[in-house]
Write a protein that holds these residues in place. Structure first.
Motif, PDB file in Angstrom:
ATOM      1  N   LEU A  23       3.568 -10.242  -5.672  1.00 58.78           N
ATOM      2  CA  LEU A  23       2.948 -10.198  -6.999  1.00 58.78           C
ATOM      3  C   LEU A  23       3.412  -8.940  -7.721  1.00 58.78           C
ATOM      4  CD1 LEU A  23      -0.699 -11.054  -5.913  1.00 58.78           C
ATOM      5  CD2 LEU A  23       0.913 -12.595  -7.063  1.00 58.78           C
ATOM      6  N   ALA A  64       2.094  -6.448 -10.647  1.00 61.74           N
ATOM      7  CA  ALA A  64       1.022  -6.043 -11.578  1.00 61.74           C
ATOM      8  C   ALA A  64       1.612  -4.962 -12.481  1.00 61.74           C
ATOM      9  CB  ALA A  64      -0.197  -5.589 -10.796  1.00 61.74           C
ATOM     10  N   GLY A  65       1.215  -3.697 -12.281  1.00 63.22           N
ATOM     11  CA  GLY A  65       1.770  -2.632 -13.113  1.00 63.22           C
ATOM     12  C   GLY A  65       3.196  -2.245 -12.726  1.00 63.22           C
ATOM     13  N   GLY A  66       3.583  -2.609 -11.512  1.00 63.73           N
ATOM     14  CA  GLY A  66       4.944  -2.324 -11.033  1.00 63.73           C
ATOM     15  C   GLY A  66       5.174  -0.856 -10.679  1.00 63.73           C
ATOM     16  N   GLN A  67       4.128  -0.042 -10.697  1.00 61.73           N
ATOM     17  CA  GLN A  67       4.320   1.399 -10.498  1.00 61.73           C
ATOM     18  C   GLN A  67       4.501   1.788  -9.034  1.00 61.73           C
ATOM     19  OE1 GLN A  67       4.744   3.567 -13.274  1.00 61.73           O
ATOM     20  NE2 GLN A  67       5.022   1.459 -13.918  1.00 61.73           N
ATOM     21  N   SER A  68       4.154   0.887  -8.129  1.00 60.17           N
ATOM     22  CA  SER A  68       4.479   1.095  -6.712  1.00 60.17           C
ATOM     23  C   SER A  68       5.609   0.163  -6.304  1.00 60.17           C
ATOM     24  CB  SER A  68       3.250   0.842  -5.826  1.00 60.17           C
ATOM     25  OG  SER A  68       2.263   1.804  -6.083  1.00 60.17           O
ATOM     26  N   LEU A  69       5.505  -1.098  -6.730  1.00 62.15           N
ATOM     27  CA  LEU A  69       6.459  -2.106  -6.253  1.00 62.15           C
ATOM     28  C   LEU A  69       7.878  -1.878  -6.789  1.00 62.15           C
ATOM     29  CD1 LEU A  69       6.981  -4.674  -4.661  1.00 62.15           C
ATOM     30  CD2 LEU A  69       6.230  -6.003  -6.637  1.00 62.15           C
ATOM     31  N   HIS A 106      -5.273   1.981 -15.287  1.00 59.97           N
ATOM     32  CA  HIS A 106      -5.974   3.258 -15.064  1.00 59.97           C
ATOM     33  C   HIS A 106      -6.371   3.862 -16.414  1.00 59.97           C
ATOM     34  CE1 HIS A 106      -4.256   2.606 -11.176  1.00 59.97           C
ATOM     35  NE2 HIS A 106      -3.078   3.152 -11.425  1.00 59.97           N
ATOM     36  N   GLY A 121      -0.172   1.223 -14.381  1.00 58.80           N
ATOM     37  CA  GLY A 121      -0.770   0.977 -13.060  1.00 58.80           C
ATOM     38  C   GLY A 121      -2.154   0.346 -13.179  1.00 58.80           C
ATOM     39  N   THR A 122      -2.490  -0.512 -12.211  1.00 60.55           N
ATOM     40  CA  THR A 122      -3.749  -1.266 -12.270  1.00 60.55           C
ATOM     41  C   THR A 122      -4.639  -0.953 -11.057  1.00 60.55           C
ATOM     42  OG1 THR A 122      -2.893  -3.129 -10.978  1.00 60.55           O
ATOM     43  CG2 THR A 122      -2.509  -3.189 -13.376  1.00 60.55           C
ATOM     44  N   ALA A 145      -4.591  -3.126  -3.571  1.00 55.67           N
ATOM     45  CA  ALA A 145      -3.755  -4.035  -2.766  1.00 55.67           C
ATOM     46  C   ALA A 145      -2.627  -3.272  -2.074  1.00 55.67           C
ATOM     47  CB  ALA A 145      -3.183  -5.138  -3.654  1.00 55.67           C
ATOM     48  N   GLU A 146      -2.137  -2.219  -2.699  1.00 56.41           N
ATOM     49  CA  GLU A 146      -1.043  -1.433  -2.109  1.00 56.41           C
ATOM     50  C   GLU A 146      -1.544  -0.647  -0.886  1.00 56.41           C
ATOM     51  OE1 GLU A 146       2.058  -1.541  -2.720  1.00 56.41           O
ATOM     52  OE2 GLU A 146       2.894   0.310  -1.905  1.00 56.41           O
ATOM     53  N   ASP A 203      -5.490   7.094  -5.050  1.00 53.75           N
ATOM     54  CA  ASP A 203      -6.785   7.684  -5.400  1.00 53.75           C
ATOM     55  C   ASP A 203      -7.952   6.686  -5.374  1.00 53.75           C
ATOM     56  OD1 ASP A 203      -6.154  10.545  -6.283  1.00 53.75           O
ATOM     57  OD2 ASP A 203      -4.717   9.417  -7.470  1.00 53.75           O
ATOM     58  N   VAL A 230      -6.143 -10.008  -5.311  1.00 58.96           N
ATOM     59  CA  VAL A 230      -7.370  -9.347  -5.773  1.00 58.96           C
ATOM     60  C   VAL A 230      -7.703  -9.932  -7.140  1.00 58.96           C
ATOM     61  CG1 VAL A 230      -8.394  -7.157  -6.502  1.00 58.96           C
ATOM     62  CG2 VAL A 230      -6.849  -7.217  -4.529  1.00 58.96           C
ATOM     63  N   PRO A 236       2.807  14.284 -11.990  1.00 63.14           N
ATOM     64  CA  PRO A 236       3.287  12.935 -11.648  1.00 63.14           C
ATOM     65  C   PRO A 236       3.465  12.666 -10.164  1.00 63.14           C
ATOM     66  CG  PRO A 236       5.021  14.220 -12.737  1.00 63.14           C
ATOM     67  CD  PRO A 236       3.889  15.141 -12.485  1.00 63.14           C
ATOM     68  N   TYR A 258       1.636  12.246  -6.094  1.00 63.02           N
ATOM     69  CA  TYR A 258       0.391  11.953  -5.373  1.00 63.02           C
ATOM     70  C   TYR A 258      -0.216  13.258  -4.879  1.00 63.02           C
ATOM     71  CZ  TYR A 258       1.534   6.960  -5.205  1.00 63.02           C
ATOM     72  OH  TYR A 258       1.804   5.659  -5.532  1.00 63.02           O
TER      73      TYR A 258
END
Ligand code: FAD
Length: 297
Positions: A30, A32-37, A78, A109-110, A116-117, A123, A166, A190, A192
């Motif tokens: 899936l 979503a925001g694509g910020q991890s994937l 977010h 990001g969502t 899910a990540e 956070d 989710v 920017p 973690y």
């Protein structure tokens, strides 16, 4: 680096997305925001054959208050939570949303993607561990509600079945005499956090009636510091009780050494964050408006 070639699909509803996941098999992801994937795909740590975009599904981004709960749509960004008056009633939610990375990441990001990540440094899972949080999971055989503690199984591992997504995050509003605070220590905006602490206290006058303390980035999943919570419960919030809770939180941490610091450093750091967060949470529980920002080294 460019990602490997993939087939791109758009779902028109969450139900359709679940059915497509079931059809496409393990090689579908899936978006979503694509910020991890997307960064993982560009590094080729993830190379899904099918990308299933959720961003065109109507009505998946919302923040609703009803029957003592706040409900978040899976694609709620977010930044939307940061700006939301409903979420602002629970200051720890605002602390979290406003401190994630930078404006660009917060705009995309969502909350659903973040849970899910299940990134050990994320956070949301840490913060929501201190509140009563249910993750709604929709699959081809229907929807089920899973407590957050059972949803996060391990680093990057959740209770989601392959054909599940989710569909909503439901957070119970804490009682009136409750206050919380979330503090993260970061090398710069920017990135973690190196360590983080979420504290939610319910007070009865000067005495702490209930406490929830979660530690972030110092274990494979968020850690509930149970002995630290016990050190506060039924006690006045004094220097002595706060130090006891801080020491218990340090002992509960299970950090890994990495480029952000040694295990000892992170353990000491998370204790200091817990101490500060308790003090702010107690002031907020008394009704004080306390502005909070993450700490940048
Ligand atoms: C530079 C940078 C800094 C960052 N710093 C932080 C930080 O400090 N703190 C922090 O918490 N996060 C940070 N992030 C991550 C960010 O918060 C991401 O938004 C979040 O982790 C994933 O959300 P997403 O919507 O982008 O998900 P995506 O990247 O689209 O998806 C992530 C994973 O979740 C799955 N997924 C997405 N939505 C759903 C759903 N509804 N149901 C089931 N599975 C789903 C995807 O298939 C994928 O496997 C950072 C990201 C970047 C790029």
């Amino acid at each position: 680096m460019y990602p490997r070639a993939f087939h791109y699909h758009r779902a028109n509803s969450l139900k359709e997305a679940a059915a497509m996941l079931a059809d496409l098999g393990d090689d579908a992801k899936l978006l979503a925001g694509g910020q991890s994937l997307i960064p993982l795909m560009k590094l080729r740590f993830a190379s899904p054959a099918h990308l299933l975009d959720l961003n065109f599904i109507f009505g998946t981004s919302y923040i609703k208050e009803d029957e003592g709960n706040i409900r978040f749509g899976p694609l709620t960004r977010h930044a939307e939570i940061e700006a939301s008056a409903a979420a602002g009633k629970v200051p720890i939610l605002h602390d979290c949303a406003a401190g994630i990375a930078d404006v660009q990441v917060r705009n995309r990001g969502t909350i659903g993607g973040s849970l899910a990540e299940a990134d050990p440094s994320g956070d949301w899972a840490t913060v929501l561990s201190t509140l009563s949080t249910e993750v709604r999971c929709l699959g081809t055989s229907g929807e089920r509600a899973v407590n957050l503690a059972e949803f996060i199984k391990d680093a990057y591992t959740t209770a989601l079945a392959h054909d599940e997504l989710v569909s909503e995050v439901v957070v119970k509003l804490p009682p009136k005499e409750s206050g919380g605070a979330y503090l993260a220590f970061k090398r710069s905006a920017p990135v973690y956090p190196t360590a983080s602490a979420a504290v939610q206290l319910t007070m009865d006058g000067d005495v702490c009636r209930d406490a929830a303390i979660a530690l972030g980035c110092v274990g494979l999943t968020p850690i509930r510091a149970k002995h630290a919570e016990a050190a506060l419960r039924g006690q006045a919030i004094t220097e002595k009780t706060v130090v006891r809770a801080m020491e218990a939180a340090r002992n509960a941490a299970d950090p890994q050494p990495d480029m952000r610091g040694s295990a000892d450093y992170k353990r000491t750091l998370v204790g200091a964050l817990v101490k500060r967060a308790i003090q702010i949470a107690a002031r907020r529980a008394r009704g004080e408006q306390v502005e909070l920002s993450h700490i940048y080294s």
